[in-house]
Design a protein around this motif. Sequence first.
Motif, PDB file in Angstrom:
ATOM      1  N   TYR A  48     -42.623  19.018  63.662  1.00 55.39           N
ATOM      2  CA  TYR A  48     -43.739  19.893  63.997  1.00 55.39           C
ATOM      3  C   TYR A  48     -44.974  19.518  63.196  1.00 55.39           C
ATOM      4  O   TYR A  48     -44.902  19.279  61.988  1.00 55.39           O
ATOM      5  N   ARG A  49     -46.119  19.456  63.890  1.00 61.60           N
ATOM      6  CA  ARG A  49     -47.402  19.230  63.230  1.00 61.60           C
ATOM      7  C   ARG A  49     -48.159  20.546  63.190  1.00 61.60           C
ATOM      8  O   ARG A  49     -48.627  21.043  64.225  1.00 61.60           O
ATOM      9  N   GLN A  50     -48.314  21.088  62.006  1.00 62.09           N
ATOM     10  CA  GLN A  50     -48.965  22.374  61.836  1.00 62.09           C
ATOM     11  C   GLN A  50     -50.407  22.338  62.342  1.00 62.09           C
ATOM     12  O   GLN A  50     -50.922  23.312  62.906  1.00 62.09           O
ATOM     13  N   SER A  51     -51.079  21.207  62.164  1.00 66.60           N
ATOM     14  CA  SER A  51     -52.492  21.107  62.504  1.00 66.60           C
ATOM     15  C   SER A  51     -52.768  21.277  63.992  1.00 66.60           C
ATOM     16  O   SER A  51     -53.832  21.761  64.389  1.00 66.60           O
ATOM     17  N   SER A  52     -51.804  20.865  64.840  1.00 64.72           N
ATOM     18  CA  SER A  52     -52.014  20.914  66.289  1.00 64.72           C
ATOM     19  C   SER A  52     -51.079  21.881  67.005  1.00 64.72           C
ATOM     20  O   SER A  52     -51.321  22.242  68.158  1.00 64.72           O
ATOM     21  N   GLY A  53     -49.997  22.283  66.329  1.00 62.73           N
ATOM     22  CA  GLY A  53     -49.007  23.121  66.995  1.00 62.73           C
ATOM     23  C   GLY A  53     -48.118  22.333  67.938  1.00 62.73           C
ATOM     24  O   GLY A  53     -47.384  22.914  68.736  1.00 62.73           O
ATOM     25  N   LEU A  54     -48.176  21.014  67.834  1.00 62.04           N
ATOM     26  CA  LEU A  54     -47.393  20.141  68.699  1.00 62.04           C
ATOM     27  C   LEU A  54     -46.357  19.381  67.873  1.00 62.04           C
ATOM     28  O   LEU A  54     -46.388  19.392  66.646  1.00 62.04           O
ATOM     29  N   TYR A  55     -45.478  18.696  68.576  1.00 57.81           N
ATOM     30  CA  TYR A  55     -44.446  17.894  67.921  1.00 57.81           C
ATOM     31  C   TYR A  55     -44.738  16.409  68.093  1.00 57.81           C
ATOM     32  O   TYR A  55     -45.281  15.974  69.123  1.00 57.81           O
ATOM     33  N   GLU A  56     -44.368  15.641  67.090  1.00 57.27           N
ATOM     34  CA  GLU A  56     -44.285  14.196  67.254  1.00 57.27           C
ATOM     35  C   GLU A  56     -42.812  13.843  67.374  1.00 57.27           C
ATOM     36  O   GLU A  56     -41.946  14.578  66.867  1.00 57.27           O
ATOM     37  N   TYR A  57     -42.526  12.738  68.035  1.00 56.46           N
ATOM     38  CA  TYR A  57     -41.142  12.434  68.402  1.00 56.46           C
ATOM     39  C   TYR A  57     -40.723  11.057  67.916  1.00 56.46           C
ATOM     40  O   TYR A  57     -41.533  10.125  67.841  1.00 56.46           O
ATOM     41  N   LYS A  58     -39.433  10.954  67.632  1.00 54.80           N
ATOM     42  CA  LYS A  58     -38.798   9.662  67.416  1.00 54.80           C
ATOM     43  C   LYS A  58     -37.600   9.575  68.361  1.00 54.80           C
ATOM     44  O   LYS A  58     -36.883  10.554  68.549  1.00 54.80           O
ATOM     45  N   VAL A  59     -37.444   8.399  68.947  1.00 52.34           N
ATOM     46  CA  VAL A  59     -36.375   8.153  69.912  1.00 52.34           C
ATOM     47  C   VAL A  59     -35.565   6.965  69.425  1.00 52.34           C
ATOM     48  O   VAL A  59     -36.137   5.954  68.996  1.00 52.34           O
ATOM     49  N   HIS A  60     -34.234   7.080  69.477  1.00 48.47           N
ATOM     50  CA  HIS A  60     -33.401   5.992  68.976  1.00 48.47           C
ATOM     51  C   HIS A  60     -32.093   5.942  69.752  1.00 48.47           C
ATOM     52  O   HIS A  60     -31.497   6.974  70.049  1.00 48.47           O
ATOM     53  N   GLY A  61     -31.681   4.734  70.118  1.00 51.51           N
ATOM     54  CA  GLY A  61     -30.417   4.585  70.824  1.00 51.51           C
ATOM     55  C   GLY A  61     -30.320   3.241  71.511  1.00 51.51           C
ATOM     56  O   GLY A  61     -31.089   2.314  71.222  1.00 51.51           O
ATOM     57  N   VAL A  62     -29.377   3.121  72.428  1.00 50.70           N
ATOM     58  CA  VAL A  62     -29.145   1.880  73.169  1.00 50.70           C
ATOM     59  C   VAL A  62     -29.490   2.107  74.632  1.00 50.70           C
ATOM     60  O   VAL A  62     -29.073   3.102  75.228  1.00 50.70           O
ATOM     61  N   MET A  63     -30.270   1.180  75.193  1.00 51.61           N
ATOM     62  CA  MET A  63     -30.685   1.291  76.584  1.00 51.61           C
ATOM     63  C   MET A  63     -30.260   0.050  77.359  1.00 51.61           C
ATOM     64  O   MET A  63     -30.100  -1.037  76.788  1.00 51.61           O
ATOM     65  N   ASP A  64     -30.115   0.216  78.641  1.00 50.10           N
ATOM     66  CA  ASP A  64     -29.690  -0.872  79.519  1.00 50.10           C
ATOM     67  C   ASP A  64     -30.900  -1.685  79.951  1.00 50.10           C
ATOM     68  O   ASP A  64     -31.389  -1.552  81.068  1.00 50.10           O
ATOM     69  N   LEU A  65     -31.389  -2.519  79.035  1.00 46.66           N
ATOM     70  CA  LEU A  65     -32.539  -3.368  79.343  1.00 46.66           C
ATOM     71  C   LEU A  65     -32.578  -4.561  78.402  1.00 46.66           C
ATOM     72  O   LEU A  65     -31.942  -4.561  77.348  1.00 46.66           O
TER      73      LEU A  65
END
Length: 235
Positions: A48-65
Amino acid sequence: MMATPSVVNTSVFPDEEFISVAKQVNNPDFTGYEFYIETMGVKFYRKYRQSSGLYEYKVHGVMDLDPIICGNVYVDWEYRKQWDKYVMELYPIKDEQSNKEGLYWKVDFPFPMSDRDYTFIRDMKVVQLDGAITPVVIARSEPFASYPENSDVIRVDDYCQECAMQSDGKSGAKAYMHYYDNPKGMIPTWLINWGAKYGVPQFLQTMQDACKNYPQYVNDQGRTLIPSPEPAIIA
């Protein structure tokens, strides 16, 4: 495989930053993040970013590409206009005063919301990390004096994205992405956060399909996919 590119490479990010992002593929840092959802074999974390009220995200895993093809797809702006239905305009730009190069991107938002546009810088470098070829893409919003804000569109000036991909030793790729975007305007924060929950997984599926179709697209354009690219950075 790397394609003879339709990309904009700014070379404005230091090598250390590319190495830092590349390391996240095998050793992601989720300090301050909470687990959010899991879909398509990847896990989503948010902070959570208090300044904007929004979230930043991290994505991690294995994809078929294929990680090399995926790196190409990320930065091929001409191809992006083929597979991303929300792209209204996307093209390279240059600041006449500083010679700074980047991209202009106008995005279709559903009615009754106003469309958004971005000016940003982006670069991709192939990092050889502990012997593994790892394409890394970094993008951040950046003002361009030659492309001021338009009253008909809301300018997004707080955007960043980092991603890195590496072969999983089979037919897929270990993938990492860090993403934040503040679309501004009068959109309720709960709606933006809800959209991120469903929009990002949908984007990953669309991106995966685009990667699978990319070799045929490159061939149709009379371009060449270059196998086993030479790394720009060895760490």
